[in-house]
Design an enzyme around this catalytic site. Structure first.
Site, PDB file in Angstrom:
ATOM      1  N   ASP A  16       0.837  -1.194   0.000  1.00 42.09           N
ATOM      2  CA  ASP A  16       0.000   0.000   0.000  1.00 42.09           C
ATOM      3  C   ASP A  16       0.877   1.251   0.000  1.00 42.09           C
ATOM      4  OD1 ASP A  16      -2.382   1.772   0.750  1.00 42.09           O
ATOM      5  OD2 ASP A  16      -3.278  -0.212   0.960  1.00 42.09           O
ATOM      6  N   HIS A  50      -3.590   5.757   3.656  1.00 44.21           N
ATOM      7  CA  HIS A  50      -4.375   4.595   3.235  1.00 44.21           C
ATOM      8  C   HIS A  50      -3.815   3.298   3.807  1.00 44.21           C
ATOM      9  CE1 HIS A  50      -6.146   1.646   0.354  1.00 44.21           C
ATOM     10  NE2 HIS A  50      -7.155   2.502   0.340  1.00 44.21           N
ATOM     11  N   ALA A 158      -7.065  -7.313  -9.084  1.00 44.31           N
ATOM     12  CA  ALA A 158      -8.069  -8.246  -8.582  1.00 44.31           C
ATOM     13  C   ALA A 158      -8.524  -9.236  -9.638  1.00 44.31           C
ATOM     14  CB  ALA A 158      -9.269  -7.465  -8.043  1.00 44.31           C
ATOM     15  N   TYR A 160      -6.525 -10.856 -11.727  1.00 50.39           N
ATOM     16  CA  TYR A 160      -5.411 -11.711 -12.152  1.00 50.39           C
ATOM     17  C   TYR A 160      -5.570 -13.116 -11.576  1.00 50.39           C
ATOM     18  CZ  TYR A 160      -2.741  -7.628 -13.784  1.00 50.39           C
ATOM     19  OH  TYR A 160      -2.329  -6.505 -14.466  1.00 50.39           O
ATOM     20  N   SER A 215     -11.536  -1.377  -0.105  1.00 49.21           N
ATOM     21  CA  SER A 215     -10.222  -1.428   0.551  1.00 49.21           C
ATOM     22  C   SER A 215     -10.356  -2.013   1.944  1.00 49.21           C
ATOM     23  CB  SER A 215      -9.628  -0.022   0.654  1.00 49.21           C
ATOM     24  OG  SER A 215      -9.162   0.441  -0.572  1.00 49.21           O
TER      25      SER A 215
END
Length: 372
Positions: A16, A50, A158, A160, A215
């Site tokens: 992140d 974040h 996301a 993959y 998230s």
């Protein structure tokens, strides 16, 4: 659940914007980590905030009025890959390095809550890093994105192969209006009224965020997996993932809105009757894992064959990705499991008491794939 486990013995890598380890609720919870950004300042440097919120939701202790995480016994490995919660040019290469670092550092779970709706750079190195994580029995969760109200494009990575996409649900257990629906959503978790930092509050003071997004849902999913793995240290990633899917709040079938449903780690930890299934069969990416070369689980070396006898050719794997062809995006539609019954409000109530902000209990548990 905390009477059984708090996530001890499990390391969660947070890829992140960095993690500020100086905050009271994160003191002693965060490892040294690494910084893979263009202008590295250290893994504990986080101007965006974040990554610090994600770490708090996963393993915060609640000290000093900060976030009380779902798995306060887990360790956080901070891996700084971005200056914000967005995916900029060339981040695929950066993520490849970050994932490999997390695997080499002993992380069992990788939490990815940053990304982009637009691919950039060359993903081949990222594919290779994900493959290596899969071979190393590491779970990767990524947020599916928050674009349902405008572009409705899934947030990478996301989508993959080998990465479990996470969506967000509201207090009724329905897909949150912003949560991006797609075939890559495997599981969901609450994304509204979740722990975070409000703009009008000090950095150290936590509050409930009305729209925390996919998230936070992803972070709660990673924390849930940490609790389960800590309670069942002999399980493989496949068994942890299967248990999450089988006990999710749903009817056992997957849809593009919430995947197999909202996660219920309490059903796994408090119910000794949960069957984790085969340790070497992935419930969502079995065909992909069987296509890997070298494979995830190397075949036993056969005894030397008698001289003169020809070796038998193994049948071709119809699900394998042909050599030289482009690797396709992953879909969670193949995941299996017997979904648990019950209603979502009850689930949120059961799990919610675990997250306490300044003495106020916040009912939240999230499992989601990726957020932009």
């Amino acid at each position: 659940m905390w009477e059984q486990t708090r996530g001890e013995g499990v390391t969660v890598a947070v890829l992140d914007s960095g993690v500020d380890a100086s905050l009271p609720h994160l003191e002693g919870q965060v490892m040294e980590g690494a910084d893979f950004t263009r202008d590295p300042e250290g893994a504990h440097y986080d101007t965006e905030g974040h990554g610090t919120v994600m770490a708090g939701v996963i393993a915060g202790t609640g000290e000093g009025g900060g976030i009380q995480g779902l798995a306060p016994g887990a360790e956080i490995l901070p891996v700084r890959v971005a200056d914000s919660a967005s995916w900029d040019f060339g981040l695929e290469d950066r993520f490849a390095e970050a994932i490999q670092y997390a695997v080499d550092s002993g992380a069992k779970i990788i939490n990815i809550a940053v990304g982009s709706e637009v691919a950039s750079g060359n993903p081949e190195e990222l594919y290779a890093a994900i493959d290596e994580a899969v071979r190393s029995d590491v779970l990767i969760f990524a947020a599916a994105g928050n674009s349902a109200e405008y572009s409705n494009l899934v947030s990478q990575p996301a989508n993959y192969d080998g990465i479990v996409g996470i969506g967000a649900v509201d207090r009724n257990g329905d897909r949150a209006v912003y949560s991006t629906p797609s075939p890559y959503v495997a599981l969901s978790a609450p994304g509204n009224d979740v722990p975070g930092y409000c703009p009008d509050r000090s950095w150290e003071e936590a509050c409930l965020v009305e729209r925390g997004g996919t998230s936070v849902a992803t972070a709660l999913t990673s924390a849930s997996a940490a609790l389960i793995w800590s309670a069942h240290p002999d399980w493989t990633k496949n068994q942890v993932l299967r248990a999450l899917a089988q006990t999710a709040e749903g009817d056992g079938r997957r849809d593009d809105n919430v995947g197999f449903g909202m996660i219920r780690p309490d059903r796994v930890i408090l119910d000794e009757g949960v069957d984790p299934g085969e340790p070497d069969v992935n419930p969502m990416f079995d065909a992909y894992e069987r296509s890997l070369d070298p494979p995830v689980s190397p075949e036993p070396v056969p005894d030397e064959e008698p001289a003169g006898e020809p070796e038998e050719e193994e049948p071709a794997d119809e699900d394998a990705v042909p050599e030289g062809e482009e690797r396709s995006d992953a879909s969670a539609s193949g995941a299996g499991g017997d979904g648990g019954g019950g209603n979502a409000p009850a689930l949120i109530g059961v799990i919610g008491g675990l997250i306490i902000l300044g003495g106020v209990a916040a009912a939240v548990i999230v499992n989601r794939r990726r957020t932009a």
